[in-house]
Design a protein around this motif. Sequence first.
Motif, PDB file in Angstrom:
ATOM      1  N   ARG A  70      52.061  57.230  56.449  1.00 54.87           N
ATOM      2  CA  ARG A  70      52.374  58.639  56.762  1.00 54.87           C
ATOM      3  C   ARG A  70      52.451  59.468  55.483  1.00 54.87           C
ATOM      4  N   ALA A  71      52.938  58.868  54.404  1.00 52.29           N
ATOM      5  CA  ALA A  71      52.966  59.582  53.122  1.00 52.29           C
ATOM      6  C   ALA A  71      51.551  59.891  52.664  1.00 52.29           C
ATOM      7  N   LEU A  72      50.650  58.925  52.790  1.00 59.01           N
ATOM      8  CA  LEU A  72      49.256  59.172  52.408  1.00 59.01           C
ATOM      9  C   LEU A  72      48.636  60.254  53.282  1.00 59.01           C
ATOM     10  N   THR A  73      48.937  60.221  54.575  1.00 60.83           N
ATOM     11  CA  THR A  73      48.416  61.257  55.478  1.00 60.83           C
ATOM     12  C   THR A  73      48.981  62.621  55.093  1.00 60.83           C
ATOM     13  N   ALA A  74      50.260  62.670  54.763  1.00 63.38           N
ATOM     14  CA  ALA A  74      50.867  63.941  54.335  1.00 63.38           C
ATOM     15  C   ALA A  74      50.224  64.446  53.047  1.00 63.38           C
ATOM     16  N   LEU A  75      49.939  63.548  52.124  1.00 62.63           N
ATOM     17  CA  LEU A  75      49.264  63.943  50.880  1.00 62.63           C
ATOM     18  C   LEU A  75      47.863  64.485  51.167  1.00 62.63           C
ATOM     19  N   ALA A  76      47.127  63.798  52.022  1.00 67.65           N
ATOM     20  CA  ALA A  76      45.780  64.251  52.362  1.00 67.65           C
ATOM     21  C   ALA A  76      45.832  65.582  53.109  1.00 67.65           C
ATOM     22  N   GLU A  77      46.715  65.702  54.100  1.00 68.42           N
ATOM     23  CA  GLU A  77      46.834  66.958  54.848  1.00 68.42           C
ATOM     24  C   GLU A  77      47.221  68.108  53.926  1.00 68.42           C
ATOM     25  N   THR A  78      48.130  67.863  53.004  1.00 68.13           N
ATOM     26  CA  THR A  78      48.565  68.898  52.068  1.00 68.13           C
ATOM     27  C   THR A  78      47.401  69.362  51.203  1.00 68.13           C
ATOM     28  N   THR A  79      46.664  68.408  50.669  1.00 64.10           N
ATOM     29  CA  THR A  79      45.536  68.759  49.803  1.00 64.10           C
ATOM     30  C   THR A  79      44.433  69.438  50.606  1.00 64.10           C
ATOM     31  N   PHE A  80      44.136  68.909  51.795  1.00 64.77           N
ATOM     32  CA  PHE A  80      43.124  69.531  52.651  1.00 64.77           C
ATOM     33  C   PHE A  80      43.534  70.956  53.019  1.00 64.77           C
ATOM     34  N   GLY A  81      44.796  71.127  53.380  1.00 65.58           N
ATOM     35  CA  GLY A  81      45.272  72.454  53.758  1.00 65.58           C
ATOM     36  C   GLY A  81      45.153  73.444  52.620  1.00 65.58           C
ATOM     37  N   PHE A  82      45.498  73.019  51.425  1.00 66.23           N
ATOM     38  CA  PHE A  82      45.392  73.906  50.273  1.00 66.23           C
ATOM     39  C   PHE A  82      43.932  74.278  50.026  1.00 66.23           C
ATOM     40  N   ALA A  83      43.047  73.283  50.066  1.00 64.65           N
ATOM     41  CA  ALA A  83      41.623  73.553  49.847  1.00 64.65           C
ATOM     42  C   ALA A  83      41.049  74.467  50.931  1.00 64.65           C
ATOM     43  N   ARG A  84      41.539  74.310  52.152  1.00 65.44           N
ATOM     44  CA  ARG A  84      41.081  75.165  53.256  1.00 65.44           C
ATOM     45  C   ARG A  84      41.548  76.607  53.045  1.00 65.44           C
ATOM     46  N   GLU A  85      42.783  76.780  52.559  1.00 68.76           N
ATOM     47  CA  GLU A  85      43.351  78.115  52.352  1.00 68.76           C
ATOM     48  C   GLU A  85      42.853  78.774  51.066  1.00 68.76           C
ATOM     49  N   GLU A  86      42.547  77.963  50.074  1.00 75.08           N
ATOM     50  CA  GLU A  86      42.119  78.472  48.760  1.00 75.08           C
ATOM     51  C   GLU A  86      40.796  77.813  48.342  1.00 75.08           C
ATOM     52  N   PRO A  87      39.740  78.020  49.121  1.00 74.01           N
ATOM     53  CA  PRO A  87      38.493  77.284  48.839  1.00 74.01           C
ATOM     54  C   PRO A  87      37.882  77.598  47.473  1.00 74.01           C
ATOM     55  N   ALA A  88      37.916  78.849  47.051  1.00 70.30           N
ATOM     56  CA  ALA A  88      37.324  79.182  45.747  1.00 70.30           C
ATOM     57  C   ALA A  88      38.113  78.525  44.622  1.00 70.30           C
ATOM     58  N   LEU A  89      39.425  78.568  44.710  1.00 70.36           N
ATOM     59  CA  LEU A  89      40.252  77.953  43.686  1.00 70.36           C
ATOM     60  C   LEU A  89      40.055  76.438  43.669  1.00 70.36           C
ATOM     61  N   TYR A  90      40.047  75.801  44.844  1.00 72.85           N
ATOM     62  CA  TYR A  90      39.912  74.348  44.852  1.00 72.85           C
ATOM     63  C   TYR A  90      38.526  73.919  44.389  1.00 72.85           C
ATOM     64  N   ARG A  91      37.509  74.648  44.770  1.00 71.18           N
ATOM     65  CA  ARG A  91      36.156  74.323  44.302  1.00 71.18           C
ATOM     66  C   ARG A  91      36.103  74.400  42.780  1.00 71.18           C
ATOM     67  N   PHE A  92      36.673  75.463  42.221  1.00 68.72           N
ATOM     68  CA  PHE A  92      36.699  75.612  40.770  1.00 68.72           C
ATOM     69  C   PHE A  92      37.512  74.491  40.137  1.00 68.72           C
ATOM     70  N   TYR A  93      38.656  74.179  40.722  1.00 67.66           N
ATOM     71  CA  TYR A  93      39.515  73.090  40.242  1.00 67.66           C
ATOM     72  C   TYR A  93      38.748  71.767  40.230  1.00 67.66           C
ATOM     73  N   LEU A  94      37.970  71.504  41.275  1.00 66.23           N
ATOM     74  CA  LEU A  94      37.159  70.289  41.314  1.00 66.23           C
ATOM     75  C   LEU A  94      36.141  70.260  40.180  1.00 66.23           C
ATOM     76  N   THR A  95      35.521  71.395  39.900  1.00 70.99           N
ATOM     77  CA  THR A  95      34.527  71.405  38.815  1.00 70.99           C
ATOM     78  C   THR A  95      35.180  71.064  37.484  1.00 70.99           C
ATOM     79  N   LEU A  96      36.436  71.427  37.315  1.00 74.49           N
ATOM     80  CA  LEU A  96      37.112  71.159  36.050  1.00 74.49           C
ATOM     81  C   LEU A  96      37.430  69.675  35.857  1.00 74.49           C
TER      82      LEU A  96
END
Length: 189
Positions: A70-96
């Motif tokens: 459940r902790a791993l699922t919470a970590l994945a959901e949290t990261t997915f949710g952030f990327a969904r809400e802030e796609p430009a920022l997360y895409r840029f963050y990934l490039t870095l």
Amino acid sequence: MLEHALRLFSAYGYEGVGVQQICNAAGVGKPTLYHYFGSKLGLLETLLKEGLAPLHDALERACMVAPFDRALTALAETTFGFAREEPALYRFYLTLWFAPVESEARQAAEEHHQRHFEALDACFRAHEQASGGGLTGRHRLLAASFLGLVNNHIGIALNSFATLNARSAADTVAMFLNGALPPSSSDGE
């Protein structure tokens, strides 16, 4: 200025954007940018610090969930949710993550990458301790592998080949814990 810088950095990369482009997009002069941020690097550092703080805080809370799956699922959901809400920022963050090691942008992002990784590693360390050393010192490798799988799914989703929701987070965790394909159900005959 931060929004315009993010839009430009996401489209052209940090090195591909000049201070004048940012100022033109924001409708301000260079002295304004230098007054508030000191430099283009200062602008990047502020963008990453302010933009990623909610993600880092949420990841640290998600790690407190039990049990481990459940902790791993919470970590994945949290990261997915952030990327969904802030796609430009997360895409840029990934490039870095993959920017040249000695580049200014990679150096600015390093503390954020480290904080992101450490939040996941804390979960794996906690599980290792709770299970009596069941991971046999592999917590860092497993945390890195899990983060890679999560970020890969996000990258695919940001390119419209997957979705970022609770179901895909659970599926990602299941793939990590159990393998990509379920065991075949052959009768043995």
